[in-house]
Design a protein around this motif. Sequence first.
Motif, PDB file in Angstrom:
ATOM      1  N   LYS A 130       0.831  -1.205   0.000  1.00 34.75           N
ATOM      2  CA  LYS A 130       0.000   0.000   0.000  1.00 34.75           C
ATOM      3  C   LYS A 130       0.867   1.257   0.000  1.00 34.75           C
ATOM      4  O   LYS A 130       0.620   2.208  -0.744  1.00 34.75           O
ATOM      5  CB  LYS A 130      -0.921  -0.014   1.222  1.00 34.75           C
ATOM      6  CG  LYS A 130      -1.920   1.115   1.282  1.00 34.75           C
ATOM      7  CD  LYS A 130      -2.831   0.939   2.495  1.00 34.75           C
ATOM      8  CE  LYS A 130      -3.860   2.055   2.580  1.00 34.75           C
ATOM      9  NZ  LYS A 130      -4.747   1.873   3.763  1.00 34.75           N
ATOM     10  N   SER A 157       1.109   3.884  -3.072  1.00 38.57           N
ATOM     11  CA  SER A 157       0.759   5.262  -2.777  1.00 38.57           C
ATOM     12  C   SER A 157       1.846   6.219  -3.257  1.00 38.57           C
ATOM     13  O   SER A 157       1.558   7.252  -3.879  1.00 38.57           O
ATOM     14  CB  SER A 157       0.528   5.433  -1.274  1.00 38.57           C
ATOM     15  OG  SER A 157       0.213   6.777  -0.968  1.00 38.57           O
ATOM     16  N   LEU A 165      -2.183   3.865  -6.047  1.00 40.99           N
ATOM     17  CA  LEU A 165      -3.118   3.307  -5.072  1.00 40.99           C
ATOM     18  C   LEU A 165      -4.538   3.672  -5.478  1.00 40.99           C
ATOM     19  O   LEU A 165      -4.813   4.814  -5.842  1.00 40.99           O
ATOM     20  CB  LEU A 165      -2.798   3.844  -3.677  1.00 40.99           C
ATOM     21  CG  LEU A 165      -3.530   3.218  -2.497  1.00 40.99           C
ATOM     22  CD1 LEU A 165      -3.179   1.747  -2.357  1.00 40.99           C
ATOM     23  CD2 LEU A 165      -3.195   3.978  -1.218  1.00 40.99           C
ATOM     24  N   GLN A 170      -6.315   6.849  -4.512  1.00 41.73           N
ATOM     25  CA  GLN A 170      -5.861   8.103  -5.097  1.00 41.73           C
ATOM     26  C   GLN A 170      -6.527   8.304  -6.449  1.00 41.73           C
ATOM     27  O   GLN A 170      -6.329   9.288  -7.098  1.00 41.73           O
ATOM     28  CB  GLN A 170      -4.342   8.071  -5.262  1.00 41.73           C
ATOM     29  CG  GLN A 170      -3.613   7.951  -3.912  1.00 41.73           C
ATOM     30  CD  GLN A 170      -2.102   7.862  -4.071  1.00 41.73           C
ATOM     31  OE1 GLN A 170      -1.607   7.384  -5.089  1.00 41.73           O
ATOM     32  NE2 GLN A 170      -1.374   8.299  -3.063  1.00 41.73           N
TER      33      GLN A 170
END
Length: 325
Positions: A313, A317, A322, A325
Amino acid sequence: MLKVAKYLLPALVAGFAFSASAADYPSRPMEFIAPAGAGGGWDTTIRAVAKVLSDTGLVKVPMPVTNKPGGGGGVNLAYMTQKAKSDTIVSVYSPPLLLINLSGTTPLSYKNTTPLARLISDYEAFAVKADSPYKDLNDVIEALKKDPGSVSIGGTSAAGSMDHLAFVQVAKAAGVNDIKKLNYISYQDGSSLAQLLGGHLDILSTGITELLGQLKSGDIRVLCYTAPKPVAGREGIPTCREAGVPVDFLNWRGLFGTEKMPEAAVKYWRDTLGKMVQTKEWADARAQYGWDDSYLDGPEFEKFLEQSNEEYKGMLSELGMLAAQ
């Protein structure tokens, strides 16, 4: 007293019926599932498990393997969710089980399964053409620190999946900034090795077992592989730790039941797989395919999955990949 016995007797009978049912499990053929086509890592792993369980007599019922490809494992995950509470379905998975959820390919996740055991790990490796100017991992890292986009990195998996994340993890641990700028190219048509040999690619990130033939022929050099310690049969190839970057990346494979798999079935498979990994037949299978032993029982496997999910994760990100987002 007779009145009490009147109410106790049905409960006792029910208890014996449950015990007998648990003792007789499994009484029907199992459905072993590879969430991809024939010949890949998932398919090979679960077929090896079925063979060893049969050959050792640990499981008496048939264990035919079904291939359910699609969506990086998402098609099978949806099927398993529909079959929640089943005691006859066991599937193999690896890191994509987590990644397809984190990247938004599917809303389903490992939490929609019952982890039974982690069995083995394979490892990613980073290869260059034999005449590459990059002599070791440090050469690559230094080039990336100067310009993160200056080195082309190829892999078979999609951006945001294993081949990509393995290299990202190593580069980040080595101090490379702006990992979003890394020049990763996905060759899902399987041409990545040809691209490397043709000089169209600087570095290939892929499973180490896929490189052994070209390494033996002298066409490529392997800069390092992502195991936490040296693995038998990989002599002469440094781990990334030995190459100066203290990081590991496991391409683990494990077995899963459906969500809410009955407790009797869960206990049976945890116990049975715990016995299987101690057999000579399983050791022979691991040696045949170059797999490293990384067995974890169900509860420990689940903790590992939670930790891995957070690590993936964080990387996705940072890459801007991710789903949230």
